[in-house]
Design a protein around this motif. Structure first.
Motif, mmCIF file in Angstrom:
data_model
loop_
_atom_site.group_PDB
_atom_site.id
_atom_site.type_symbol
_atom_site.label_atom_id
_atom_site.label_comp_id
_atom_site.label_asym_id
_atom_site.label_seq_id
_atom_site.Cartn_x
_atom_site.Cartn_y
_atom_site.Cartn_z
ATOM 1 N N UNK A 24 0.822 -1.213 0.000
ATOM 2 C CA UNK A 24 0.000 0.000 0.000
ATOM 3 C C UNK A 24 0.854 1.261 0.000
ATOM 4 N N UNK A 25 1.865 1.302 0.851
ATOM 5 C CA UNK A 25 2.708 2.503 0.935
ATOM 6 C C UNK A 25 3.537 2.689 -0.333
ATOM 7 N N UNK A 26 4.185 1.646 -0.892
ATOM 8 C CA UNK A 26 4.837 1.842 -2.189
ATOM 9 C C UNK A 26 3.874 2.322 -3.272
ATOM 10 N N UNK A 27 2.637 1.841 -3.227
ATOM 11 C CA UNK A 27 1.659 2.285 -4.225
ATOM 12 C C UNK A 27 1.330 3.760 -4.057
ATOM 13 N N UNK A 28 1.145 4.201 -2.811
ATOM 14 C CA UNK A 28 0.872 5.617 -2.569
ATOM 15 C C UNK A 28 2.035 6.483 -3.050
ATOM 16 N N UNK A 56 12.881 13.532 -6.560
ATOM 17 C CA UNK A 56 13.729 12.519 -5.925
ATOM 18 C C UNK A 56 13.742 12.632 -4.408
ATOM 19 N N UNK A 57 13.020 13.597 -3.867
ATOM 20 C CA UNK A 57 13.007 13.777 -2.415
ATOM 21 C C UNK A 57 11.940 12.940 -1.723
ATOM 22 N N UNK A 58 11.146 12.188 -2.479
ATOM 23 C CA UNK A 58 9.994 11.521 -1.859
ATOM 24 C C UNK A 58 10.428 10.480 -0.830
ATOM 25 N N UNK A 59 11.522 9.757 -1.090
ATOM 26 C CA UNK A 59 11.982 8.774 -0.110
ATOM 27 C C UNK A 59 12.437 9.437 1.180
ATOM 28 N N UNK A 60 13.191 10.527 1.052
ATOM 29 C CA UNK A 60 13.640 11.267 2.227
ATOM 30 C C UNK A 60 12.451 11.917 2.938
ATOM 31 N N UNK A 61 11.506 12.438 2.150
ATOM 32 C CA UNK A 61 10.317 13.043 2.749
ATOM 33 C C UNK A 61 9.477 12.029 3.505
ATOM 34 N N UNK A 62 9.405 10.803 2.973
ATOM 35 C CA UNK A 62 8.681 9.742 3.673
ATOM 36 C C UNK A 62 9.318 9.463 5.022
ATOM 37 N N UNK A 63 10.652 9.376 5.052
ATOM 38 C CA UNK A 63 11.342 9.122 6.317
ATOM 39 C C UNK A 63 11.105 10.227 7.323
ATOM 40 N N UNK A 64 11.151 11.495 6.865
ATOM 41 C CA UNK A 64 10.920 12.608 7.781
ATOM 42 C C UNK A 64 9.482 12.616 8.293
ATOM 43 N N UNK A 69 16.030 5.818 8.791
ATOM 44 C CA UNK A 69 16.535 5.455 7.463
ATOM 45 C C UNK A 69 15.542 4.667 6.624
ATOM 46 N N UNK A 70 14.318 4.513 7.093
ATOM 47 C CA UNK A 70 13.406 3.601 6.430
ATOM 48 C C UNK A 70 12.913 4.133 5.087
ATOM 49 N N UNK A 71 12.844 5.446 4.924
ATOM 50 C CA UNK A 71 12.236 5.999 3.721
ATOM 51 C C UNK A 71 12.992 5.719 2.439
ATOM 52 N N UNK A 72 14.311 5.563 2.521
ATOM 53 C CA UNK A 72 15.114 5.375 1.314
ATOM 54 C C UNK A 72 14.785 4.075 0.600
ATOM 55 N N UNK A 73 14.290 3.087 1.336
ATOM 56 C CA UNK A 73 13.964 1.806 0.715
ATOM 57 C C UNK A 73 12.766 1.904 -0.226
ATOM 58 N N UNK A 74 12.000 2.968 -0.119
ATOM 59 C CA UNK A 74 10.786 3.103 -0.918
ATOM 60 C C UNK A 74 10.986 3.956 -2.164
ATOM 61 N N UNK A 75 12.147 4.585 -2.315
ATOM 62 C CA UNK A 75 12.351 5.515 -3.423
ATOM 63 C C UNK A 75 12.342 4.804 -4.769
#
Length: 348
Positions: A57-61, A77-85, A252-258
């Motif tokens: 679900x989260x990768x889809x969003x 390209x900031x979406x992974x970092x933004x997700x982590x924040x 560091x979790x957000x980078x895995x979704x980029x």
């Protein structure tokens, strides 16, 4: 006497359009069938389908969020970092600062939109390439994440998180995980905005020809900022849901979704509306990724197979998206003048 032009509605052209538009959907069904035959006891079960829907679900969003700037030929390209924040901010406000969870979620989502606006301003007014600009802002967001957490995880106290908050991710509707319905709802909203409202037509015109868009009076800067703001808003929502899912703050979790997000967004531009990013195509691409990853995982693949699958699929997606865009451009050039949509009609 000149030969008559090839009919735009010839059987060969209709078949080619059908395959281009719905080939990914057929591939998703084929993958599900293959894995169901290979793993009949585990793969085609309701438990497995529910787990796939919940995990993806989260990768889809994020893929849907990444798609919006791509419509305007920009990349966030900031979406992974933004997700982590957004993820750690939600945990910080609820678990450490003891804010009411609805207020904390609202602040995080609005904050995501603000970050998106900042990205759009940097890209449009500072005239920095979107790759470079959003990579820079992403690094800043990652630094903020480290500053908030001091590099450590945020763990709730003995009472845990409010059950109403965790139910945002854990609850079910009609027997299926409720996050799957969030994805469907967001897909429907984006489809409506992009395909049925003037806003979407403006964004597509900007993405295909920004100079022409400016000549017909479209405020390109404003609408590109809108696109980045929409992306940031969705990233904020995904961060809230990620906090409800994981129940700890991992910096560091957000980078895995980029990478999966961009794979879904780019691969989606080869389906339904080949040659341009679209919501339904992105949803189908995410389904293919979800089925593929679930299948190879249950077959006992090594841990490195997942990044290999994502990377290879990204290369294929970029190649297919570029081919679809070139094919669409060639088709427009060969169309008789009377069949082309005038720019004023697109922007009316």
């Amino acid at each position: 006497m000149r030969p008559a032009p090839r009919s735009l509605f010839s059987p060969g052209r209709r078949l080619g359009h059908f395959i281009g538009a719905y080939g990914l959907l057929a591939l998703a069904a084929l993958l599900f069938l293959v894995f169901s035959l290979a793993l009949p006891d585990t793969f085609p079960t309701l438990d497995n389908i529910s787990a796939v829907l919940s995990n993806q679900a989260i990768p889809a969003l994020l893929a849907l969020g990444a798609m919006i700037p791509i419509v305007t030929a920009k990349f966030d390209l900031s979406i992974g970092y933004g997700l982590g924040l957004a993820h750690v901010m939600t945990m910080q406000l609820i678990a450490v600062e003891a804010w009411p969870w609805p207020l904390a979620c609202l602040v995080v989502v609005v904050g995501g939109a603000v970050v998106g606006v900042f990205n759009g301003v940097v890209v449009e007014f500072a005239k920095i390439d979107s790759f470079i600009a959003t990579l820079g802002t992403g690094s800043i967001l990652y630094a903020l994440t480290g500053w908030i957490t001091n590099g450590a995880r945020i763990v709730p106290g003995p009472h845990g998180l409010p059950p109403a908050f965790t139910d945002l991710y854990d609850s079910r509707f009609l027997g299926l995980p409720v996050p799957a319905f969030y994805v469907l709802a967001l897909t429907a909203v984006l489809w409506l905005f992009l395909e049925r409202l003037p806003l979407g037509r403006y964004l597509y015109v900007i993405g295909s020809n920004p100079r022409a868009a400016a000549l017909v009076g479209i405020p390109t800067r404003r609408y590109v900022i809108y696109a980045f703001a929409g992306s940031g808003l969705i990233v904020g929502i995904a961060g809230v849901l990620l906090a409800a899912q994981q129940r700890i703050g991992n910096p560091s979790v957000g980078l895995d979704y980029l990478l999966p997000a961009f794979v879904g967004a780019l691969l989606g531009s080869t389906a339904i509306k080949p040659g341009r990013a679209n919501a339904l195509g992105t949803l189908i691409a995410v389904v293919i990724l979800a089925v593929g990853l679930a299948g190879i995982g249950q077959l006992g693949a090594q841990f490195w197979v997942t990044p290999l699958f994502n990377g290879a699929t990204l290369l294929i997606a970029v190649g297919m998206a570029g081919y679809a865009a070139r094919r669409q451009l060639r088709r427009r050039r060969t169309e008789p003048p009377g069949t082309r949509r005038d720019m004023t009609e697109v922007t009316s």
